[in-house]
Design an enzyme around this catalytic site. Structure first.
Site, PDB file in Angstrom:
ATOM      1  N   GLY A   1      -5.826  -8.214   4.970  1.00 52.71           N
ATOM      2  CA  GLY A   1      -5.475  -7.736   3.717  1.00 52.71           C
ATOM      3  C   GLY A   1      -3.850  -7.484   3.557  1.00 52.71           C
ATOM      4  O   GLY A   1      -3.444  -7.374   2.519  1.00 52.71           O
ATOM      5  N   LEU A   2      -3.239  -7.507   4.784  1.00 57.86           N
ATOM      6  CA  LEU A   2      -1.771  -7.271   4.882  1.00 57.86           C
ATOM      7  C   LEU A   2      -1.319  -6.070   3.964  1.00 57.86           C
ATOM      8  O   LEU A   2      -0.152  -6.288   3.417  1.00 57.86           O
ATOM      9  CB  LEU A   2      -1.134  -8.537   4.121  1.00 57.86           C
ATOM     10  CG  LEU A   2      -1.763  -9.723   4.513  1.00 57.86           C
ATOM     11  CD1 LEU A   2      -0.975 -11.067   3.845  1.00 57.86           C
ATOM     12  CD2 LEU A   2      -1.436 -10.203   6.240  1.00 57.86           C
ATOM     13  N   CYS A   3      -1.813  -5.051   3.890  1.00 58.30           N
ATOM     14  CA  CYS A   3      -1.652  -3.674   3.089  1.00 58.30           C
ATOM     15  C   CYS A   3      -1.036  -4.383   1.728  1.00 58.30           C
ATOM     16  O   CYS A   3      -0.026  -3.731   1.242  1.00 58.30           O
ATOM     17  CB  CYS A   3      -0.351  -3.292   3.863  1.00 58.30           C
ATOM     18  SG  CYS A   3      -0.701  -2.355   5.439  1.00 58.30           S
ATOM     19  N   ASN A   4      -1.702  -5.138   1.034  1.00 61.74           N
ATOM     20  CA  ASN A   4      -1.485  -5.468  -0.143  1.00 61.74           C
ATOM     21  C   ASN A   4      -2.413  -5.682  -1.011  1.00 61.74           C
ATOM     22  O   ASN A   4      -2.752  -6.794  -1.350  1.00 61.74           O
ATOM     23  CB  ASN A   4      -0.438  -6.804  -0.384  1.00 61.74           C
ATOM     24  CG  ASN A   4       0.406  -6.759  -1.324  1.00 61.74           C
ATOM     25  OD1 ASN A   4      -0.170  -6.916  -2.595  1.00 61.74           O
ATOM     26  ND2 ASN A   4       1.755  -7.369  -1.472  1.00 61.74           N
TER      27      ASN A   4
ATOM     28  N   THR B   1       0.777  -1.296   0.109  1.00 61.26           N
ATOM     29  CA  THR B   1       0.019   0.055  -0.120  1.00 61.26           C
ATOM     30  C   THR B   1       0.836   1.257  -0.083  1.00 61.26           C
ATOM     31  O   THR B   1       0.586   2.337  -0.649  1.00 61.26           O
ATOM     32  CB  THR B   1      -0.824   0.007   1.447  1.00 61.26           C
ATOM     33  OG1 THR B   1      -1.585  -1.019   1.292  1.00 61.26           O
ATOM     34  CG2 THR B   1      -1.872   1.197   1.216  1.00 61.26           C
TER      35      THR B   1
END
Ligand SMILES: *Cc1c(COP(=O)(O)O)cnc(C)c1O
Length: 766
Positions: A349-352, A84
């Protein structure tokens, strides 16, 4: 830490920029750490300069802001696997493209090389390794751009934050070194909290147009009468490091690099070690099967990656679990169990965003729909429309061992692999015993998430649509963020014991193990609250905003702050039934009766009243004890109503099997509540209640309500025996049925007593 401590206690380091010995020593050390760090990560200090930043994101922002200052702006292309923090750059670009495949990357780069685009700049960003699933992209990816070097106008940004902790960056040739590389030292060493921007010297001119200057990045400033400044010349880092450098963090970095080298020898050794572990873990997770042969793990691996191959895959796994019926397991439940078993993993979502959408095959409309359905990072409801909204991620690092791999696989096997064909049968009790039911105990929780208070035997107690009178009338609000405190995060709340003293007209609050007592009037005495209603606090309960009135007395706040160990204040909720609709809230997952008018909910998180069955608790305790565990008291379930079965008349009890425990179990009807739809309390004229659905449980159950210590039970046994559609259930949400819009009418008021008979039914209609 020891080495850092030794450095700090044996030398004095001053703020750079002075001529004092301490200042000079600091300056010298910083410059030498800068060079060491470059070499550690495989860079040549001749080619690049290193700028210290707070973290990776700060390094990315420095690049983004420099590009934004260019007159014609810039085009931005980023790989779909980007974090992100890279994706966010697009908000500053004139045009941006998410490059979803290798082919798309090649085409974008080709266009950059061949087309003449006047003065506009181009920026291509890609991760060396996906932080979501560890897939690795070729580091030489930008060679074509770079071999057509300046005056080319397209620059490259490599995000090495996920890659660097387990691998050495290796560029075949200085030509392929990206213009900008960003990484985080804390991800490599754990400490200090520091990041870096590594810039090719021949791309440093990008920062010439940077507007801001500050102490440290300017040589002379004239303010009086004229406004003029001379920016720092010299190496790039001295032009970008605004303000005082984090001197001590940089010194800690030196200690970290030395210790890291002593422990692990080199990044190449770490690569070998983690790659071998990852290959093992991949093989073992992929091999897991349920008893019926269905696979357990769905691993989201890139097509061209192979675990065990350092060029294409790092030691990170993204996956989801399925049960034996091929349904997704809720990651929230995985996370709860992992926490209890001391496994540190991440879900969501793991910032991806690009990687996630690709892995889960989520279309943009689905992501938006999930968002509007209330799904946020970390939300409980993580399976929407039959699809998971996030993944489980586990990462292996230098310090992991084979034992960790074994332990993790054993964890998945213990909780998520169905070893025999389904045997648990919910909701098929014989209904003949229900007339023997009675209320064993009634409990209110005057302060949300603190200890309960038992309603004395025989005392008639008011009950209304929002629940039992005096239940969750107060709460504790964290000063830092206005969130209502929960025992899940603050187990010590169990030690805060409120008592309702109607004779004295006060709420007495004591703290277990302390003689202190706090008294607060039961009446809403206005002198205790801020006169100004704008000071009403917006309390946040599980994502819902509710208004509450804060007590102004510092002594009250102080009592609770000391009790819990976190700065908090005491607040009271508006009276049920007489408040604005905004003080009520409901949870969509409780809607079980499609056409029933919703009872108003207040503050109890999920429903007005929580009912549990003594028979089910007895059964659960049998199961716990069968595995050598210790039985749990009803208090851990924090129910309002405990419903128990009266033993049948003695004459009908056969004498012989009395000694056998099985006979006791046979007499009771555990889990009968799964099939209940309604109940009446206290005889034919008593109030009628609806059951709204099962209560989803979390690891808060493991807080011992006497000592506030955390255990593994009963959550572990519940997770193995009472998981329904991926959710661990115990107890049922309950609400009193109210006559149609009775208003203030007497029919919405009723009383219940401990000992009242309970009559249940299984049909929707009475
Ligand atoms: C962690 C991470 C980031 C963000 O790093 P911070 O140091 O937290 O700013 C960016 N990109 C990748 C690939 C990461 O793994």
């Amino acid at each position: 830490m020891d080495r850092f401590h030794a450095t700090m206690t044996s030398h004095l380091y001053g703020n750079p920029h002075s001529a004092s010995p301490s200042s000079l020593r600091a300056t010298e050390e910083i410059e030498s750490v800068r060079l060491q760090a470059l070499k550690y990560f495989g860079f040549d200090p001749e080619t690049v300069d290193l700028v210290f930043t707070a973290n990776t994101t700060a390094a990315i922002k420095l690049v983004a802001e420099a590009f934004r200052e260019h007159a014609d702006g810039f085009r931005f292309g980023y790989h779909v696997d980007s974090h992100t923090s890279i994706v966010g750059l697009r908000a500053l670009a004139n045009t941006s493209t998410c490059l979803e495949s290798d082919v798309a990357v090649e085409q974008w780069l080709d266009a950059e090389i061949s087309e003449d685009r006047s003065d506009q700049l181009g920026l291509f960003a890609y991760p060396a390794q996906s932080n979501m699933n560890g897939s690795r992209l070729p580091l030489g990816r930008t060679s074509r751009l770079n071999s057509n070097r300046r005056p080319a106008r397209t620059y490259t940004l490599l995000d090495a934050a996920s890659f660097a902790p387990t691998s050495q960056l290796r560029f075949e040739d200085s030509v392929v070194v990206p213009d900008f590389t960003v990484l985080s030292f804390s991800k490599v060493f754990g400490f200090p909290d520091l990041g870096a921007l590594i810039v090719r010297k021949d791309a440093a001119h990008i920062f010439d147009r940077r507007k801001y200057f500050g102490g440290g990045t300017v040589d002379m400033v004239v303010c009086v009468k004229e406004q003029w400044q001379a920016r720092k010349s010299g190496p790039l880092h001295s032009r970008l490091e605004d303000g005082t450098l984090p001197i001590h963090s940089i010194l800690a970095l030196k200690a970290a690099m030395q210790t890291h080298a002593e422990l692990f020898r080199s990044l190449d050794h770490i690569t070998k070690h983690t790659t071998a572990l990852a290959a093992q873990l991949h093989q073992r997770l992929s091999a897991l099967r349920h008893a019926n042969g269905q696979p357990v793990c769905t691993i989201y691996k890139d097509k061209r990656s192979t675990y065990g191959d350092i060029r294409t895959q790092g030691p990170i796994f993204a996956f989801n679990l399925r049960d034996g019926q091929d349904r997704w397991v809720s990651n929230t439940e995985v996370e709860k169990l992992a926490a209890i078993k001391n496994v540190h993993l991440r879900t969501g979502g793991l910032c991806n965003p690009g990687g996630l959408a690709t892995a889960l095959d989520l279309a943009p409309w689905e992501m938006r729909e999930n968002f509007s359905a209330g799904f946020r990072c970390g939300a409980e409801n993580d399976i929407l429309n039959g699809k998971p909204t996030g993944v489980i991620r586990v990462s292996l690092g230098a310090m992991n061992t084979r034992n960790d791999v074994d332990r993790f696989v054993a964890f998945i096997e213990e909780f998520f692999v169905e070893k025999s064909l389904p045997s648990i049968n919910f909701g098929s009790p014989s209904s003949t015993m229900t007339s023997h039911l009675y209320i064993e105990s009634l409990t209110v929780y005057p302060i949300k998430s603190c200890a309960g208070w038992q309603i004395p035997y025989g005392t008639p107690w008011d009950v209304h649509g929002e629940g039992l009178a005096w239940d969750r009338e107060w709460c504790l609000v964290k000063q830092a963020d206005g969130k209502v405190l929960s025992q899940k995060n603050y187990p010590r709340m169990a030690l805060v014991r409120p008592q309702l003293d109607f004779d004295a007209g006060v709420l007495r609050v004591t703290l277990a193990g302390s003689a202190e007592e706090l008294t607060v009037p039961l009446s809403k005495d206005p002198r205790y609250f801020a006169a100004d209603t704008s000071r009403e606090c917006l309390a946040n309960v599980c994502g819902d905003t509710i208004t509450a009135r804060q007590y102004t007395s510092p002594a009250i706040a102080d009592f609770f702050t000391r009790a819990i160990g976190v700065p908090c204040t005491f607040a009271r909720f508006p009276a049920p039934g007489r408040t604005s609709p905004s003080s009520r809230h409901s949870k969509p997952h409780l809607r079980r009766h499609a056409n029933q008018s919703r009872p108003p909910l207040l503050l109890s998180n999920e429903s007005p009243i929580l009912t549990i069955s003594r028979s089910s608790l007895n059964r659960l305790n049998e199961l716990i004890k069968a595995k050598g565990g210790k039985a749990v008291p009803a208090a851990v379930f924090r129910a309002n109503l405990v419903v128990a079965e009266r033993p049948p008349p003695l004459s009908s009890t056969p004498l012989a099997p009395r000694s056998s425990a099985a006979a006791v179990v046979v007499r009771e009807n555990p889990w009968a509540e799964d099939a209940w739809r309604g109940m009446r309390l206290g005889g034919p004229a008593g109030p009628v209640f609806d059951f709204l659905g099962g209560c989803r449980r979390c690891q808060m159950l493991c807080v011992d309500q006497e000592s506030a210590e955390k255990n593994q039970e009963p959550f572990v046994t519940l997770a193995k025996t009472r998981r329904v559609e991926g959710k661990v259930m115990f107890g049922v949400h309950t609400a009193m049925r109210q006559e149609e819009e009775s208003g203030q009418g007497s029919s919405s008021r009723a009383v219940v007593r401990v000992g009242d008979a309970v009559e249940t039914w299984q049909d929707f209609e009475e």
